[in-house]
Structures are given as C-alpha cells and as structure tokens.
Motif scaffolding. Sequence first.
Motif, PDB file in Angstrom:
ATOM      1  N   ILE A 131      40.743  36.145  48.501  1.00  0.00           N
ATOM      2  CA  ILE A 131      40.963  37.511  48.974  1.00  0.00           C
ATOM      3  C   ILE A 131      41.740  37.495  50.288  1.00  0.00           C
ATOM      4  O   ILE A 131      42.702  38.247  50.481  1.00  0.00           O
ATOM      5  N   VAL A 145      44.227  44.860  48.908  1.00  0.00           N
ATOM      6  CA  VAL A 145      43.734  43.804  48.004  1.00  0.00           C
ATOM      7  C   VAL A 145      42.751  44.394  46.998  1.00  0.00           C
ATOM      8  O   VAL A 145      42.790  44.063  45.805  1.00  0.00           O
ATOM      9  N   LEU A 205      42.929  44.634  53.418  1.00  0.00           N
ATOM     10  CA  LEU A 205      41.820  44.426  52.488  1.00  0.00           C
ATOM     11  C   LEU A 205      41.682  45.589  51.507  1.00  0.00           C
ATOM     12  O   LEU A 205      41.259  45.388  50.360  1.00  0.00           O
ATOM     13  N   TYR A 231      44.350  35.506  39.331  1.00  0.00           N
ATOM     14  CA  TYR A 231      43.038  36.088  39.619  1.00  0.00           C
ATOM     15  C   TYR A 231      42.352  36.536  38.334  1.00  0.00           C
ATOM     16  O   TYR A 231      41.138  36.415  38.199  1.00  0.00           O
ATOM     17  N   GLN A 265      36.116  34.250  48.631  1.00  0.00           N
ATOM     18  CA  GLN A 265      36.618  35.137  49.676  1.00  0.00           C
ATOM     19  C   GLN A 265      37.901  34.600  50.307  1.00  0.00           C
ATOM     20  O   GLN A 265      38.713  35.370  50.841  1.00  0.00           O
TER      21      GLN A 265
END
Length: 206
Positions: A122, A147, A144, A87, A119
């Motif tokens: 993610i 994350v 989330l 990432y 997305q």
Amino acid sequence: MPKLISDDRILDAAVATVAEHGFAGATTRQIATVAEVNEVTLFRKFGTKANLLREAMVRELAAFEDAGGARYSGDVHADLRRVVELYRGLVERRGRLIPVLLAELPRWPELREVVEIPQRVIASVAVVLARYQQEGVLEPEPPLLAVASLLAPLMVLELVRGTNEALSPPVLVVEDHVRRFIAGRTPAQGSGSSSPKPKPRRQSRR
C-alpha cells in the motif's frame, strides 16, 4: 527416495487454514494435515503459526516487487495497470486472510509484523501516486485515499466471491478500472492557473 516437500504447499495450507478457522482456532496439526506433512517437518521449517503466515506474506511481497510492483516509469496508465494486475493476484491468493489477522491482532501482538508486510505494498503504491500528483498528471488528494479507490474494490470483490451466494460479484476489467480511475483524477485544463478577473463596470457619467 524421500518425498520432496514444497514450502509453498505448507504456506498455502497455513493461509487457508487460518483464513477458515482464525488464528486462534487453527492448529499446527490442522495445517500439517492440509499440507500432507507431519508437524515435526512444519516446526523444523517454520516454527510457529505466526512465522508461517509471515513467510507467506514475505514471499508475496517479493513476488510483487520482482514483477515490477509499484514502480514509477512516467507512464501512469502502464504503472497503474501493472499495480492492479499484481494486487489482484495477491488478493486472490491471500486476500481472505487479511481481515482475519486484523480482527485477531489485538489479542495476538505477534501478528503485527505479518500485517505490516502487505501494508508495504500500500505504501509503495501511495508513493507512486503522490509523484504523479506532484507532476500534475493526477489531481492532488491524500495518496492513501487514492490507493483505497484504486485497490479496495479488488479486496471487496474477493471477500464477497465464494462467501456470499446471494451476491454475484462482477469481473473487474483492469483496463477499464484504471481508465476510470485516471479519468476521475485528470486535472482540468487550465487548473492551477489564475482565472481572469472580471473587468470593473464603468460608471455612467451624468
């Protein structure tokens, strides 16, 4: 011999130009100039600005997945180190484009598909974190949010780097970042088991 034209060079030029001028402000002529190609070549290969950006993100997603991406192995440290490393590379290459696209999305609906591609990264990381939560390796919390705690610092540092001379963002050490993330979410020993009930006091006999 005709000059070979790299698709990656065109896509890099599109990302850099849109990140600098915005989607509305960037022109295909500017992109072609940065890529050192003519507009005809650009249109023949990719068509529109939105298609250029979409292809750039598709290739980033493919590279992320080909390198292992958000894959569950049973080793939480190894999995999260890999995710953070990959990432970080993604945001270094494309990170400054994302806020621009989000800001202009209400005016340009064709950008929705472009925004949805990162997305997916993610979402895939959230799935892995949720599995480790279910196994009791990590404390339960909305995946989330987990994350965001894991990956958002990388995006913030990239946005600051090179855009604000007053700030000097630190170098994020992946191993330390992952270790702190896991340490802050490691279930305490005995969590989930019922606590012993206090013994009732004996009433004194008179």
